[in-house]
Motif scaffolding. Structure first.
Motif, mmCIF file in Angstrom:
data_model
loop_
_atom_site.group_PDB
_atom_site.id
_atom_site.type_symbol
_atom_site.label_atom_id
_atom_site.label_comp_id
_atom_site.label_asym_id
_atom_site.label_seq_id
_atom_site.Cartn_x
_atom_site.Cartn_y
_atom_site.Cartn_z
ATOM 1 N N VAL A 79 -2.824 7.078 -10.306
ATOM 2 C CA VAL A 79 -3.714 7.174 -9.626
ATOM 3 C C VAL A 79 -4.251 8.768 -9.748
ATOM 4 O O VAL A 79 -3.284 9.389 -10.323
ATOM 5 C CB VAL A 79 -3.312 7.181 -8.039
ATOM 6 C CG1 VAL A 79 -3.960 7.920 -7.095
ATOM 7 C CG2 VAL A 79 -2.908 5.871 -7.631
ATOM 8 N N THR A 131 -6.199 -0.954 -6.401
ATOM 9 C CA THR A 131 -7.252 -0.457 -5.843
ATOM 10 C C THR A 131 -6.869 0.866 -5.126
ATOM 11 O O THR A 131 -5.798 0.900 -4.653
ATOM 12 C CB THR A 131 -8.017 -1.362 -4.802
ATOM 13 O OG1 THR A 131 -7.209 -1.643 -4.048
ATOM 14 C CG2 THR A 131 -8.506 -2.734 -5.661
ATOM 15 N N ILE A 132 -7.991 1.725 -4.757
ATOM 16 C CA ILE A 132 -7.663 2.954 -4.090
ATOM 17 C C ILE A 132 -8.926 3.144 -3.202
ATOM 18 O O ILE A 132 -9.999 3.143 -3.806
ATOM 19 C CB ILE A 132 -7.089 3.902 -4.763
ATOM 20 C CG1 ILE A 132 -6.497 5.237 -3.976
ATOM 21 C CG2 ILE A 132 -8.246 4.691 -5.829
ATOM 22 C CD1 ILE A 132 -5.731 6.142 -4.481
ATOM 23 N N THR A 183 0.652 -1.143 0.035
ATOM 24 C CA THR A 183 -0.097 -0.097 -0.009
ATOM 25 C C THR A 183 0.989 1.328 0.052
ATOM 26 O O THR A 183 2.073 1.239 0.341
ATOM 27 C CB THR A 183 -0.772 0.119 1.230
ATOM 28 O OG1 THR A 183 -0.093 0.107 2.537
ATOM 29 C CG2 THR A 183 -1.950 -0.926 1.190
ATOM 30 N N GLN A 184 0.034 2.247 -0.485
ATOM 31 C CA GLN A 184 0.636 3.708 -0.355
ATOM 32 C C GLN A 184 -0.196 4.825 -0.215
ATOM 33 O O GLN A 184 -1.298 4.761 -1.002
ATOM 34 C CB GLN A 184 1.597 3.906 -1.620
ATOM 35 C CG GLN A 184 1.991 5.518 -2.024
ATOM 36 C CD GLN A 184 3.067 5.766 -1.074
ATOM 37 O OE1 GLN A 184 4.134 5.003 -1.069
ATOM 38 N NE2 GLN A 184 2.947 6.984 -0.400
ATOM 39 N N GLN A 185 -0.274 5.643 0.788
ATOM 40 C CA GLN A 185 -1.148 6.683 1.088
ATOM 41 C C GLN A 185 -0.721 7.824 0.292
ATOM 42 O O GLN A 185 0.388 8.279 0.146
ATOM 43 C CB GLN A 185 -0.949 7.304 2.607
ATOM 44 C CG GLN A 185 -1.886 8.251 2.978
ATOM 45 C CD GLN A 185 -3.484 7.703 2.753
ATOM 46 O OE1 GLN A 185 -3.538 6.752 3.446
ATOM 47 N NE2 GLN A 185 -4.062 8.531 1.978
ATOM 48 N N TRP A 207 -10.878 9.583 -5.837
ATOM 49 C CA TRP A 207 -9.786 8.893 -6.174
ATOM 50 C C TRP A 207 -10.143 7.537 -7.017
ATOM 51 O O TRP A 207 -10.775 6.771 -6.802
ATOM 52 C CB TRP A 207 -9.052 8.130 -4.834
ATOM 53 C CG TRP A 207 -8.586 9.487 -3.865
ATOM 54 C CD1 TRP A 207 -9.482 10.028 -2.877
ATOM 55 C CD2 TRP A 207 -7.545 10.254 -3.892
ATOM 56 N NE1 TRP A 207 -8.699 11.103 -2.489
ATOM 57 C CE2 TRP A 207 -7.362 10.851 -2.851
ATOM 58 C CE3 TRP A 207 -6.216 9.875 -4.573
ATOM 59 C CZ2 TRP A 207 -6.332 11.872 -2.573
ATOM 60 C CZ3 TRP A 207 -5.289 10.930 -4.237
ATOM 61 C CH2 TRP A 207 -5.241 11.596 -3.235
ATOM 62 N N THR A 208 -9.326 7.329 -8.076
ATOM 63 C CA THR A 208 -9.455 6.448 -8.991
ATOM 64 C C THR A 208 -7.954 6.087 -9.160
ATOM 65 O O THR A 208 -6.775 6.669 -9.315
ATOM 66 C CB THR A 208 -10.132 6.722 -10.462
ATOM 67 O OG1 THR A 208 -9.366 7.786 -10.982
ATOM 68 C CG2 THR A 208 -11.561 7.038 -10.049
ATOM 69 N N THR A 209 -7.894 4.429 -9.887
ATOM 70 C CA THR A 209 -6.677 4.104 -10.289
ATOM 71 C C THR A 209 -6.863 3.055 -11.367
ATOM 72 O O THR A 209 -8.072 2.721 -11.443
ATOM 73 C CB THR A 209 -6.027 3.189 -9.192
ATOM 74 O OG1 THR A 209 -4.713 2.962 -9.715
ATOM 75 C CG2 THR A 209 -6.615 2.247 -8.830
ATOM 76 N N TYR A 269 -3.792 3.500 -1.540
ATOM 77 C CA TYR A 269 -3.587 2.736 -2.827
ATOM 78 C C TYR A 269 -3.124 1.358 -2.381
ATOM 79 O O TYR A 269 -2.300 1.284 -1.534
ATOM 80 C CB TYR A 269 -2.851 3.616 -3.629
ATOM 81 C CG TYR A 269 -2.122 2.570 -4.932
ATOM 82 C CD1 TYR A 269 -3.046 2.388 -5.744
ATOM 83 C CD2 TYR A 269 -1.193 1.841 -4.945
ATOM 84 C CE1 TYR A 269 -2.775 1.562 -7.109
ATOM 85 C CE2 TYR A 269 -0.659 1.314 -6.059
ATOM 86 C CZ TYR A 269 -1.453 0.945 -7.196
ATOM 87 O OH TYR A 269 -1.162 0.179 -8.284
ATOM 88 N N THR A 270 -3.822 0.333 -3.350
ATOM 89 C CA THR A 270 -2.995 -1.260 -3.010
ATOM 90 C C THR A 270 -2.619 -1.437 -4.416
ATOM 91 O O THR A 270 -3.558 -1.456 -5.042
ATOM 92 C CB THR A 270 -4.292 -1.920 -2.246
ATOM 93 O OG1 THR A 270 -4.654 -1.671 -1.046
ATOM 94 C CG2 THR A 270 -3.701 -3.553 -2.312
ATOM 95 N N ALA A 271 -1.325 -1.960 -4.410
ATOM 96 C CA ALA A 271 -0.901 -2.526 -5.670
ATOM 97 C C ALA A 271 -1.313 -3.697 -6.036
ATOM 98 O O ALA A 271 -1.969 -4.700 -5.218
ATOM 99 C CB ALA A 271 0.542 -2.262 -5.568
#
Length: 108
Positions: free
Chosen positions: A88, A70-71, A46-48, A64-66, A77-79
């Protein structure tokens, strides 16, 4: 009667700078950007993300979209489970023309 020059100069300076004492208006933040704008995230990690200017902006003010992974609505965010690249996007809920994009490298 002689008027001291320093206080007169200070009053003139304050008048020229537009000083009006304490202001109750909300601050205006210029040059908002997504942070981090580029990053590497390991698969399934994950990344904030956040929007920053002079101060962080509430993540709830953005959609928020990717395109990979997922986000959450909070910008977490989860890769995906395989390496590659992702993007993102944060779009303002109040100004649809305000869009911020981050590039992500998904590493093994």
């Amino acid at each position: 009667m002689r008027i001291p020059l320093i206080p007169v100069l200070l009053l003139g300076l304050l008048a020229c700078t537009g000083h009006r004492g304490n202001s109750a208006s909300a601050p205006v933040y210029d040059a908002l950007q997504i942070s981090p704008s580029q990053t590497t995230v390991k698969v399934s990690s994950t990344q904030q993300f956040q929007i920053i200017g002079l101060a962080p902006q509430p993540v709830e003010n953005y959609n928020w979209t990717t395109d990979q992974g997922t986000i959450t609505p909070q910008g977490l965010y989860t890769a995906p489970s395989s390496p590659g690249s992702a993007r993102v996007t944060a779009t303002s809920k109040t100004t649809s023309s305000e869009i911020h994009i981050a590039s992500i490298t998904v590493a093994p």
